[in-house]
Design a protein around this motif. Structure first.
Motif, PDB file in Angstrom:
ATOM      1  N   PRO A  71     124.326  -1.624  32.920  1.00  0.00           N
ATOM      2  CA  PRO A  71     125.116  -0.604  33.618  1.00  0.00           C
ATOM      3  C   PRO A  71     125.938   0.233  32.634  1.00  0.00           C
ATOM      4  N   LEU A  72     125.879   1.534  32.801  1.00  0.00           N
ATOM      5  CA  LEU A  72     126.564   2.453  31.905  1.00  0.00           C
ATOM      6  C   LEU A  72     127.109   3.627  32.710  1.00  0.00           C
ATOM      7  N   VAL A  73     128.341   4.014  32.417  1.00  0.00           N
ATOM      8  CA  VAL A  73     128.978   5.155  33.064  1.00  0.00           C
ATOM      9  C   VAL A  73     129.614   6.013  31.976  1.00  0.00           C
ATOM     10  N   PHE A  74     129.458   7.321  32.104  1.00  0.00           N
ATOM     11  CA  PHE A  74     130.138   8.256  31.215  1.00  0.00           C
ATOM     12  C   PHE A  74     131.389   8.772  31.910  1.00  0.00           C
ATOM     13  N   ILE A  75     132.478   8.876  31.157  1.00  0.00           N
ATOM     14  CA  ILE A  75     133.685   9.553  31.619  1.00  0.00           C
ATOM     15  C   ILE A  75     133.909  10.713  30.659  1.00  0.00           C
ATOM     16  N   THR A  76     134.023  11.917  31.211  1.00  0.00           N
ATOM     17  CA  THR A  76     134.291  13.079  30.366  1.00  0.00           C
ATOM     18  C   THR A  76     135.715  13.561  30.603  1.00  0.00           C
TER      19      THR A  76
END
Length: 90
Positions: free
Chosen positions: A59-64
């Motif tokens: 599981p991977l999530v990007f936060i910008t």
């Protein structure tokens, strides 16, 4: 498998806001990486970061985090299949 968060900030001036986010991630024992990459000034660098994480298994999530036009969130979202959370500084 534990998740992982990748935080991409548009410039070092966003670090104060990013520190608030990472404090919460640490409170929940969520692993993260931080990078500085501008959608306007370092497009190739953003794309190379996304290519590196495309091979991540799990599981991977990007936060910008970027102010003004906040083009970074849209650029990341358009170039990854992972979820993207846009979190502009206030």
């Amino acid at each position: 498998m534990a998740g992982h968060v990748v935080i991409i900030m548009g410039s070092k001036s966003d670090l104060g806001h990013v520190n608030k986010i990472t404090a919460q991630l640490e409170a929940f024992a969520i692993a993260y990486d931080r990078h500085v990459a501008s959608a306007h000034k370092s497009v190739r660098h953003v794309l190379s970061l996304l290519a590196r994480y495309a091979k991540y298994e799990g599981p991977l999530v990007f936060i910008t985090v970027a102010g003004r036009s906040n083009a970074l969130g849209g650029m990341v979202d358009a170039n990854t299949s992972h979820p993207v959370i846009t979190c502009p500084p206030l």
